[in-house]
Scaffold this active site. Structure first.
Site, PDB file in Angstrom:
ATOM      1  N   ALA A   1     -58.046  76.518  65.046  1.00 20.14           N
ATOM      2  CA  ALA A   1     -58.033  77.831  65.722  1.00 20.14           C
ATOM      3  C   ALA A   1     -57.453  78.958  64.886  1.00 20.14           C
ATOM      4  O   ALA A   1     -57.522  80.114  65.291  1.00 20.14           O
ATOM      5  CB  ALA A   1     -57.212  77.717  67.007  1.00 20.14           C
TER       6      ALA A   1
ATOM      7  N   ASP B   1     -51.340  67.869  62.641  1.00 22.52           N
ATOM      8  CA  ASP B   1     -52.559  67.235  62.143  1.00 22.52           C
ATOM      9  C   ASP B   1     -53.515  66.862  63.276  1.00 22.52           C
ATOM     10  O   ASP B   1     -53.273  65.922  64.025  1.00 22.52           O
ATOM     11  CB  ASP B   1     -52.171  65.986  61.344  1.00 22.52           C
ATOM     12  CG  ASP B   1     -53.384  65.334  60.717  1.00 22.52           C
ATOM     13  OD1 ASP B   1     -54.496  65.908  60.816  1.00 22.52           O
ATOM     14  OD2 ASP B   1     -53.225  64.253  60.125  1.00 22.52           O
TER      15      ASP B   1
ATOM     16  N   TYR C   1     -75.392  72.388  49.117  1.00 22.35           N
ATOM     17  CA  TYR C   1     -74.882  72.152  50.456  1.00 22.35           C
ATOM     18  C   TYR C   1     -75.624  71.013  51.170  1.00 22.35           C
ATOM     19  O   TYR C   1     -75.096  69.933  51.328  1.00 22.35           O
ATOM     20  CB  TYR C   1     -74.922  73.453  51.282  1.00 22.35           C
ATOM     21  CG  TYR C   1     -73.945  73.387  52.434  1.00 22.35           C
ATOM     22  CD1 TYR C   1     -72.696  73.978  52.339  1.00 22.35           C
ATOM     23  CD2 TYR C   1     -74.253  72.685  53.604  1.00 22.35           C
ATOM     24  CE1 TYR C   1     -71.769  73.872  53.376  1.00 22.35           C
ATOM     25  CE2 TYR C   1     -73.341  72.572  54.637  1.00 22.35           C
ATOM     26  CZ  TYR C   1     -72.112  73.178  54.524  1.00 22.35           C
ATOM     27  OH  TYR C   1     -71.201  73.064  55.549  1.00 22.35           O
TER      28      TYR C   1
HETATM   29  P1  NAI Z   1     -61.281  77.728  57.748  1.00 23.46           P
HETATM   30  O1  NAI Z   1     -60.666  77.103  56.553  1.00 23.46           O
HETATM   31  O2  NAI Z   1     -61.211  79.194  57.910  1.00 23.46           O
HETATM   32  O3  NAI Z   1     -60.682  77.068  59.085  1.00 23.46           O
HETATM   33  C1  NAI Z   1     -60.322  75.715  59.141  1.00 23.46           C
HETATM   34  C2  NAI Z   1     -59.368  75.473  60.287  1.00 23.46           C
HETATM   35  O4  NAI Z   1     -59.079  74.072  60.356  1.00 23.46           O
HETATM   36  C3  NAI Z   1     -58.017  76.172  60.145  1.00 23.46           C
HETATM   37  O5  NAI Z   1     -57.623  76.633  61.422  1.00 23.46           O
HETATM   38  C4  NAI Z   1     -57.081  75.052  59.695  1.00 23.46           C
HETATM   39  O6  NAI Z   1     -55.722  75.235  60.063  1.00 23.46           O
HETATM   40  C5  NAI Z   1     -57.679  73.892  60.464  1.00 23.46           C
HETATM   41  N1  NAI Z   1     -57.324  72.578  59.915  1.00 23.46           N
HETATM   42  C6  NAI Z   1     -57.651  72.041  58.715  1.00 23.46           C
HETATM   43  N2  NAI Z   1     -57.148  70.793  58.619  1.00 23.46           N
HETATM   44  C7  NAI Z   1     -56.495  70.540  59.772  1.00 23.46           C
HETATM   45  C8  NAI Z   1     -55.765  69.438  60.274  1.00 23.46           C
HETATM   46  N3  NAI Z   1     -55.616  68.303  59.575  1.00 23.46           N
HETATM   47  N4  NAI Z   1     -55.208  69.547  61.503  1.00 23.46           N
HETATM   48  C9  NAI Z   1     -55.326  70.671  62.238  1.00 23.46           C
HETATM   49  N5  NAI Z   1     -56.032  71.744  61.812  1.00 23.46           N
HETATM   50  C10 NAI Z   1     -56.597  71.676  60.597  1.00 23.46           C
HETATM   51  O7  NAI Z   1     -62.795  77.218  57.746  1.00 23.46           O
HETATM   52  P2  NAI Z   1     -64.147  77.705  58.462  1.00 23.46           P
HETATM   53  O8  NAI Z   1     -65.064  78.207  57.422  1.00 23.46           O
HETATM   54  O9  NAI Z   1     -63.874  78.519  59.657  1.00 23.46           O
HETATM   55  O10 NAI Z   1     -64.742  76.296  58.898  1.00 23.46           O
HETATM   56  C11 NAI Z   1     -64.788  75.832  60.223  1.00 23.46           C
HETATM   57  C12 NAI Z   1     -66.073  75.056  60.437  1.00 23.46           C
HETATM   58  O11 NAI Z   1     -67.175  75.952  60.327  1.00 23.46           O
HETATM   59  C13 NAI Z   1     -66.289  73.941  59.410  1.00 23.46           C
HETATM   60  O12 NAI Z   1     -66.844  72.832  60.058  1.00 23.46           O
HETATM   61  C14 NAI Z   1     -67.313  74.565  58.489  1.00 23.46           C
HETATM   62  O13 NAI Z   1     -68.089  73.604  57.827  1.00 23.46           O
HETATM   63  C15 NAI Z   1     -68.134  75.370  59.474  1.00 23.46           C
HETATM   64  N6  NAI Z   1     -69.003  76.401  58.895  1.00 23.46           N
HETATM   65  C16 NAI Z   1     -68.524  77.311  57.991  1.00 23.46           C
HETATM   66  C17 NAI Z   1     -69.386  78.233  57.431  1.00 23.46           C
HETATM   67  C18 NAI Z   1     -68.904  79.251  56.438  1.00 23.46           C
HETATM   68  O14 NAI Z   1     -69.731  79.889  55.791  1.00 23.46           O
HETATM   69  N7  NAI Z   1     -67.631  79.452  56.298  1.00 23.46           N
HETATM   70  C19 NAI Z   1     -70.815  78.285  57.786  1.00 23.46           C
HETATM   71  C20 NAI Z   1     -71.174  77.352  58.805  1.00 23.46           C
HETATM   72  C21 NAI Z   1     -70.306  76.432  59.303  1.00 23.46           C
END
Ligand code: NAI
Ligand code: NA
EC number: 1.3.1.9
Length: 395
Positions: free
Chosen positions: A48, A110, A233
């Site tokens: 989040a 986690d 990808y």
């Molecule tokens: P982000 O890095 O901004 O967010 C990741 C979130 O996961 C953060 O809130 C982080 O604290 C949390 N997190 C990571 N490891 C954790 C753990 N062990 N325990 C609790 N929380 C944990 O990444 P983003 O880009 O928002 O990615 C979210 C999803 O969206 C992923 O599945 C990604 O593949 C997908 N996505 C991203 C795209 C992009 O262009 N950025 C495009 C389409 C899908």
């Protein structure tokens, strides 16, 4: 203390906590400007604190008056530094949401652990009773399995090696980057970290604990992208993990039938986030894509994507709008053949000398800086930040 950005390669080493507040407020304002919609009222968000997860939480809290529990893995201030952007995003989100009478609870730890699942179940029971929607938006390079084994994901291709220009955000230059083909073990491990297994564990635990309301839904975020990025990808290790995620949606969907619920995958557009900036070569595609989409007036950031997802494609007048594979396509504009033709015409012409002229790399860079609280309008970066008082804030 005056805070200057520290960027290393494609990773931000610090954040500006006051700028993070402005970034959260900016997203809230965009949601309010888009207007309210009828959405779920009680939501659990895994991941989040940044990127799509944070944008989802803001869209639902301020667009549909949802109470939310958000789980993330973030660092607070310590002798090592001020803490991560996501730490402050959680704090500022909660303050803003509470001001509007919303319940907003942050659980830090986690999300892959059974302990966190139990903590979430207890919190849902105490604070919300049940949830109507579970968002799965974790992005991580490592997963500790419930038995304690550590598994690491890799960003590699499969088949032939792939190389091309990549973006060095620290120096604002292009550098040659290459992706080696993954071994079968590396593919398997990436699927373990970024595939659907943990999502299913969450949904099983929540359903068994009676934490899912009748008709509850869950959505996980995925990416497919155009053919030109398949080596990076879709045909890479991460693509295998996403295939697994898509298959898991079907399993969870069957499981949820018992309560009249549904599991979905939303295929989003490529956007600058902490996670995506890290994928080799892809940010060059992203800079070109941003230029083309802005030129045609169809550019969306994380917050616009998530607003449209919930207001139009999940909780709009037509209910869930999915394709024949039950995928919600938020990448519809990105994959428009005219957009892709324009990107594909530019990509082979990119050199370290001309990339700024060919794509919106300034915009990409600014988005990246803003993820970490830098370069936001209205923030006085010359003013010292009161570090002691920041240390007193709790998520
Ligand atoms: P982000 O890095 O901004 O967010 C990741 C979130 O996961 C953060 O809130 C982080 O604290 C949390 N997190 C990571 N490891 C954790 C753990 N062990 N325990 C609790 N929380 C944990 O990444 P983003 O880009 O928002 O990615 C979210 C999803 O969206 C992923 O599945 C990604 O593949 C997908 N996505 C991203 C795209 C992009 O262009 N950025 C495009 C389409 C899908
Ligand atoms: Na996220």
């Amino acid at each position: 203390m005056i805070i200057h950005p520290q960027i290393q390669g494609c990773v931000a080493r610090n954040c500006h906590p006051i700028g993070c507040r402005a970034a959260v407020q900016q997203q809230i304002e965009r949601i309010k400007a888009a207007g309210p919609f009828n959405g779920p009222k009680r939501v659990l968000v895994l991941g989040a604190s940044s990127g799509f997860g944070l944008a989802s939480r803001i869209a639902l809290a301020f667009g549909a008056s949802a109470d939310t529990i958000g789980i993330s893995f973030e660092r607070g201030p310590s002798d090592k530094g001020l803490g991560s952007a996501g730490w402050y995003n959680n704090i500022w989100f909660r303050k803003e949401a509470e001001q509007e009478g919303r319940i907003a609870i942050n659980l830090i730890g986690d999300a892959f652990s059974d302990g966190m699942r139990q903590q979430a179940i207890d919190t849902i029971r105490q604070q919300l009773g049940q949830v109507d929607l579970v968002i799965y938006s974790l992005a991580s390079g490592i997963r500790v399995l419930p038995d304690g084994t550590q598994v690491r994901s890799v960003l590699k291709t499969t088949g032939q090696p792939f190389s091309g220009w990549g973006l060095d955000l620290e120096r604002d230059i292009l550098v040659q980057q290459s992706l080696a083909p993954a071994t079968p073990e590396e593919i398997r491990d990436t699927v373990t970290v970024m595939g659907g297994e943990d999502w299913q564990l969450w949904m099983q635990a929540l359903q068994q604990a009676d934490c899912l309301a009748l008709g509850a839904q869950t959505v996980a975020y995925s990416y497919i992208g155009p053919e030109s990025t398949y080596p990076l990808y879709r045909d890479g290790t991460i693509g295998y993990a996403k295939e697994h995620l898509h298959a898991t949606a079907e399993t969870i969907n069957l499981q949820l039938a018992e309560i009249g619920g549904h599991a979905w995958v939303s295929v989003c557009k490529a956007l600058v986030t902490k996670a995506s900036a890290y994928i080799p070569v892809l940010p060059v595609y992203l800079g070109l894509l941003m230029g083309v989409m802005k030129e045609r007036g169809v550019h969306e950031g994380c917050i616009e994507q998530m607003q449209r997802l919930f207001a139009a494609k999940m909780y709009g007048p037509n209910g869930v709008v999915a394709d024949g594979n039950r995928l919600i396509r938020m990448d519809d504009h990105e994959l428009d053949p005219a957009i892709q033709a324009a990107v594909s015409a530019l990509w082979p012409k990119v050199t370290p000398d001309n990339f700024h002229a060919l794509g919106d790399f300034a915009g990409l860079r600014q988005d990246f800086m803003q993820l970490n609280g830098f370069e936001l309008p209205g923030v006085d970066y010359a003013a010292p930040v009161d570090v002691a008082s920041l240390g007193e804030l709790t998520p």
